[in-house]
Design a protein around this motif. Structure first.
Motif, PDB file in Angstrom:
ATOM      1  N   SER A  14      76.619  42.402   7.951  1.00  0.00           N
ATOM      2  CA  SER A  14      76.288  43.820   7.791  1.00  0.00           C
ATOM      3  C   SER A  14      76.941  44.378   6.522  1.00  0.00           C
ATOM      4  CB  SER A  14      76.730  44.611   9.022  1.00  0.00           C
ATOM      5  OG  SER A  14      78.116  44.482   9.215  1.00  0.00           O
ATOM      6  N   LYS A  15      76.529  45.588   6.151  1.00  0.00           N
ATOM      7  CA  LYS A  15      76.974  46.198   4.905  1.00  0.00           C
ATOM      8  C   LYS A  15      78.443  46.640   4.952  1.00  0.00           C
ATOM      9  CE  LYS A  15      72.400  47.769   3.321  1.00  0.00           C
ATOM     10  NZ  LYS A  15      71.610  48.930   2.862  1.00  0.00           N
ATOM     11  N   MET A  16      78.920  47.173   3.851  1.00  0.00           N
ATOM     12  CA  MET A  16      80.339  47.505   3.709  1.00  0.00           C
ATOM     13  C   MET A  16      80.769  48.658   4.619  1.00  0.00           C
ATOM     14  SD  MET A  16      82.994  46.565   1.755  1.00  0.00           S
ATOM     15  CE  MET A  16      84.551  47.078   2.451  1.00  0.00           C
ATOM     16  N   PHE A  17      79.904  49.673   4.739  1.00  0.00           N
ATOM     17  CA  PHE A  17      80.330  50.870   5.477  1.00  0.00           C
ATOM     18  C   PHE A  17      79.371  51.290   6.587  1.00  0.00           C
ATOM     19  CE2 PHE A  17      82.139  51.361   1.124  1.00  0.00           C
ATOM     20  CZ  PHE A  17      83.483  51.208   1.475  1.00  0.00           C
ATOM     21  N   CYS A  18      78.370  50.452   6.892  1.00  0.00           N
ATOM     22  CA  CYS A  18      77.458  50.759   8.006  1.00  0.00           C
ATOM     23  C   CYS A  18      77.009  49.441   8.617  1.00  0.00           C
ATOM     24  CB  CYS A  18      76.255  51.566   7.516  1.00  0.00           C
ATOM     25  SG  CYS A  18      75.219  50.674   6.336  1.00  0.00           S
ATOM     26  N   SER A  19      76.185  49.504   9.655  1.00  0.00           N
ATOM     27  CA  SER A  19      75.837  48.258  10.340  1.00  0.00           C
ATOM     28  C   SER A  19      74.491  47.682   9.889  1.00  0.00           C
ATOM     29  CB  SER A  19      75.852  48.477  11.851  1.00  0.00           C
ATOM     30  OG  SER A  19      74.971  49.530  12.162  1.00  0.00           O
ATOM     31  N   CYS A  20      73.946  48.191   8.772  1.00  0.00           N
ATOM     32  CA  CYS A  20      72.676  47.643   8.262  1.00  0.00           C
ATOM     33  C   CYS A  20      72.836  46.173   7.878  1.00  0.00           C
ATOM     34  CB  CYS A  20      72.236  48.406   7.024  1.00  0.00           C
ATOM     35  SG  CYS A  20      71.625  50.045   7.404  1.00  0.00           S
ATOM     36  N   SER A  21      71.738  45.443   8.021  1.00  0.00           N
ATOM     37  CA  SER A  21      71.760  44.015   7.690  1.00  0.00           C
ATOM     38  C   SER A  21      71.845  43.792   6.179  1.00  0.00           C
ATOM     39  CB  SER A  21      70.498  43.357   8.235  1.00  0.00           C
ATOM     40  OG  SER A  21      70.303  42.098   7.637  1.00  0.00           O
TER      41      SER A  21
ATOM     42  N   ASN B  29      66.369  47.774   5.309  1.00  0.00           N
ATOM     43  CA  ASN B  29      67.771  47.660   5.718  1.00  0.00           C
ATOM     44  C   ASN B  29      68.532  48.900   5.256  1.00  0.00           C
ATOM     45  OD1 ASN B  29      67.256  45.159   6.802  1.00  0.00           O
ATOM     46  ND2 ASN B  29      67.962  44.033   4.993  1.00  0.00           N
ATOM     47  N   THR B  30      68.176  50.024   5.813  1.00  0.00           N
ATOM     48  CA  THR B  30      68.824  51.275   5.402  1.00  0.00           C
ATOM     49  C   THR B  30      69.080  52.142   6.631  1.00  0.00           C
ATOM     50  OG1 THR B  30      66.658  52.295   5.078  1.00  0.00           O
ATOM     51  CG2 THR B  30      67.704  51.346   3.128  1.00  0.00           C
ATOM     52  N   CYS B  31      70.017  53.065   6.492  1.00  0.00           N
ATOM     53  CA  CYS B  31      70.320  53.999   7.572  1.00  0.00           C
ATOM     54  C   CYS B  31      70.885  55.270   6.930  1.00  0.00           C
ATOM     55  CB  CYS B  31      71.328  53.376   8.547  1.00  0.00           C
ATOM     56  SG  CYS B  31      73.001  53.312   7.892  1.00  0.00           S
ATOM     57  N   PRO B  32      71.105  56.309   7.691  1.00  0.00           N
ATOM     58  CA  PRO B  32      71.626  57.546   7.082  1.00  0.00           C
ATOM     59  C   PRO B  32      72.933  57.348   6.318  1.00  0.00           C
ATOM     60  CG  PRO B  32      70.776  58.013   9.271  1.00  0.00           C
ATOM     61  CD  PRO B  32      70.724  56.515   9.107  1.00  0.00           C
ATOM     62  N   VAL B  33      73.773  56.392   6.739  1.00  0.00           N
ATOM     63  CA  VAL B  33      75.062  56.204   6.045  1.00  0.00           C
ATOM     64  C   VAL B  33      74.850  55.644   4.639  1.00  0.00           C
ATOM     65  CG1 VAL B  33      77.305  55.009   6.052  1.00  0.00           C
ATOM     66  CG2 VAL B  33      76.354  55.900   8.201  1.00  0.00           C
ATOM     67  N   CYS B  34      74.087  54.532   4.550  1.00  0.00           N
ATOM     68  CA  CYS B  34      73.942  53.924   3.213  1.00  0.00           C
ATOM     69  C   CYS B  34      72.928  54.674   2.359  1.00  0.00           C
ATOM     70  CB  CYS B  34      73.652  52.426   3.297  1.00  0.00           C
ATOM     71  SG  CYS B  34      72.252  51.953   4.288  1.00  0.00           S
ATOM     72  N   LEU B  35      72.172  55.589   2.965  1.00  0.00           N
ATOM     73  CA  LEU B  35      71.283  56.432   2.161  1.00  0.00           C
ATOM     74  C   LEU B  35      71.986  57.724   1.745  1.00  0.00           C
ATOM     75  CD1 LEU B  35      67.866  55.965   4.003  1.00  0.00           C
ATOM     76  CD2 LEU B  35      68.540  55.060   1.770  1.00  0.00           C
TER      77      LEU B  35
HETATM   78 ZN   LIG Z   1      73.095  51.469   6.404  1.00  0.00          ZN
END
Ligand SMILES: [Zn+2]
Length: 470
Positions: free
Chosen positions: A22-29, A39-45
């Motif tokens: 998963s990514k550095m600061f969220c659980s995206c793949s 592979n995006t979510c509100p945190v990494c966006l």
């Molecule tokens: Zn994310």
């Protein structure tokens, strides 16, 4: 007039993608070729109101890298915001480590020399802009991918040294298992700074930064080109401007990307949404214990202990699984022979092999000691790899074990001599080839199981004895 001499000064910045799920600061793949923006979510966006949380594995991997590069570790480090605007940077800032990097003041041993490691820090990647028929398309899958950045001191003195350093560094990182180090997939990226300094000058000229060098060959050629370009300019009395340059692979030239005006101001400040990163001493200790022997050191040890040369070790050392397997197998048979078999007969196999290393050494040993012929050994290896059966079982089934037993072979020889007086006469009369005939008879008599080398040498000895008697 003597041509003016210049010293080349090179420093490198390497970005490694850490091998986390998963990514550095969220659980995206972090999956590589996923469809764009899946592979995006509100945190990494970077949506307002979201909060980052640190990927523990990424921290441990970064720590492992810093320790393997002999860095001092900041037991209390933290994250900072690097602010700049770019379309593929959704938050408008990148989370990185600025004031307190994870590791600092390390070194990497390259041959006889140490290259200083200024810092090793964690950060997140930005997204990717893809230019398509005049349109810019943005893929945020990479946004938030965990990276470790390694910055060297400007201790590198030639393009060739830069390439060797990167090759050895990459191998070390692969041994650590913290990154795939794929240049094609962008998980191992390198930028280089290069400047020249006249012998008598104290400070070097302005640095030129080379960006997006995506192969060892490109790094070497771009630096070499730049070294020549700067030398010529200096000899012509020109000033080298501080600038960022790209590399045109086709043209074999560097080209201007942008001039460096005054130093960019990223307005760094501590990331308010993340607490300090505090590493306990016992955690640092357990990560340190998990660091394998560096490949170059290992290669040197093999050469010293086992007398195997670079030609043999090169193939083994470049793949940790292969090196580990070799080392285990080499405990039970001659390391030189094991290295040779792996190099010549197992090069297409994925290591670790599916059979225990002991099986491989058993076969090699039997061939070495003459209990199996070489083609038989290869056949047994093939079958044990296919079936997983023990070499001994396969050999028993085939009834292949060669007989090196001296007493048995001596009896065999007496029998052949007795039954073939004519051939023996021929041999004694100087027809050297007649020995082949006797050998054939012996092999047939023993149903192919006599060790041919033993048979031949004892037969020759016996016939010579007869010559002298006679
Ligand atoms: Zn994310």
């Amino acid at each position: 007039m003597m041509e003016k001499e210049f010293k080349t000064i090179i420093g490198l910045e390497i970005h490694l993608q850490l091998k986390t799920l998963s990514k550095m600061f969220c659980s995206c793949s972090t999956e590589f070729a996923a469809p764009a923006n899946t592979n995006t979510c509100p945190v990494c966006l970077g949506w307002p109101g979201t909060l980052p949380s640190v990927n523990q594995k990424a921290v441990l991997f970064g720590l492992k890298g810093a320790l393997a590069l002999n860095c001092r570790i900041n037991r209390e480090s933290g994250f900072d915001r690097k602010n700049y605007f770019y379309p593929d940077l959704p938050k408008g800032f990148q989370i990185t480590q600025y004031a307190r990097p994870l590791g600092f003041e390390g070194f990497f041993t390259l041959g006889e020399k140490n290259i200083g490691i200024r810092r090793v820090h964690l950060e997140e990647d930005a997204g990717r802009t893809i230019y398509n028929q005049g349109n810019g398309e943005i893929d945020f899958n990479r946004a938030g991918i965990p990276l470790v950045e390694i910055v060297t001191e400007p201790d590198i003195e030639s393009p060739g040294e830069a390439r060797d350093f990167l090759k050895d560094l990459r191998l070390l990182i692969l041994y650590l298992g913290i990154s795939d180090c794929s240049m094609e997939e962008g998980s191992f990226r390198c930028d280089a700074n290069i400047s020249l300094k006249g012998e008598e000058e104290k400070i070097s000229q302005n640095q030129v930064e080379l960006k997006n060098l995506n192969s060892f060959q490109a790094i070497f050629r771009a630096l070499e080109y730049e070294e020549k370009r700067q030398k010529k300019a200096l000899l012509d009395g020109e000033e080298i401007k501080g600038e960022t340059r790209g590399w045109d692979e086709k043209e074999g030239k560097t080209f201007l990307l942008r001039e460096k005006g005054k130093k960019e101001d990223y307005r760094y400040f501590p990331e308010p949404d993340l607490p300090d990163l505090i590493l306990r001493q016992d955690l640092i200790g357990s990560v340190a214990e998990d660091i394998p022997e560096p490949p170059m050191q290992r290669e040197k040890r093999w050469q010293e202990e086992w007398g195997i040369g670079k030609e043999e070790t090169g193939v083994l050392i470049s793949d940790k699984a292969k090196a580990d397997y070799f080392e285990k197998a080499a405990n039970f048979a001659s390391p030189k022979e094991v290295a040779k078999w792996i190099k010549e007969h197992l090069y297409a196999h994925v290591f670790p092999l599916e059979i225990p290393p002991e099986y491989l050494s058993e076969i090699i040993k039997m061939v070495e000691e003459g209990d199996l012929s070489f083609p038989q050994g290869k056949e047994v290896l093939k079958e044990t790899l296919e079936t997983g059966r023990k070499p001994g079982e396969i050999i028993d089934d085939k009834g292949w074990k060669q007989i090196s037993n001296q007493e048995y072979i001596e009896e065999l020889i007496e029998e052949i001599i007795e039954n073939n007086p004519g051939v023996v006469q021929d041999y004694l009369a100087g027809k050297e080839k007649a020995i082949q005939n006797l050998m054939g008879k012996g092999m047939k008599k023993s149903e192919g199981q006599a060790n041919p080398q033993t048979l031949r040498s004892l037969l020759e000895e016996r016939l010579k004895g007869r010559e002298e008697d006679g």
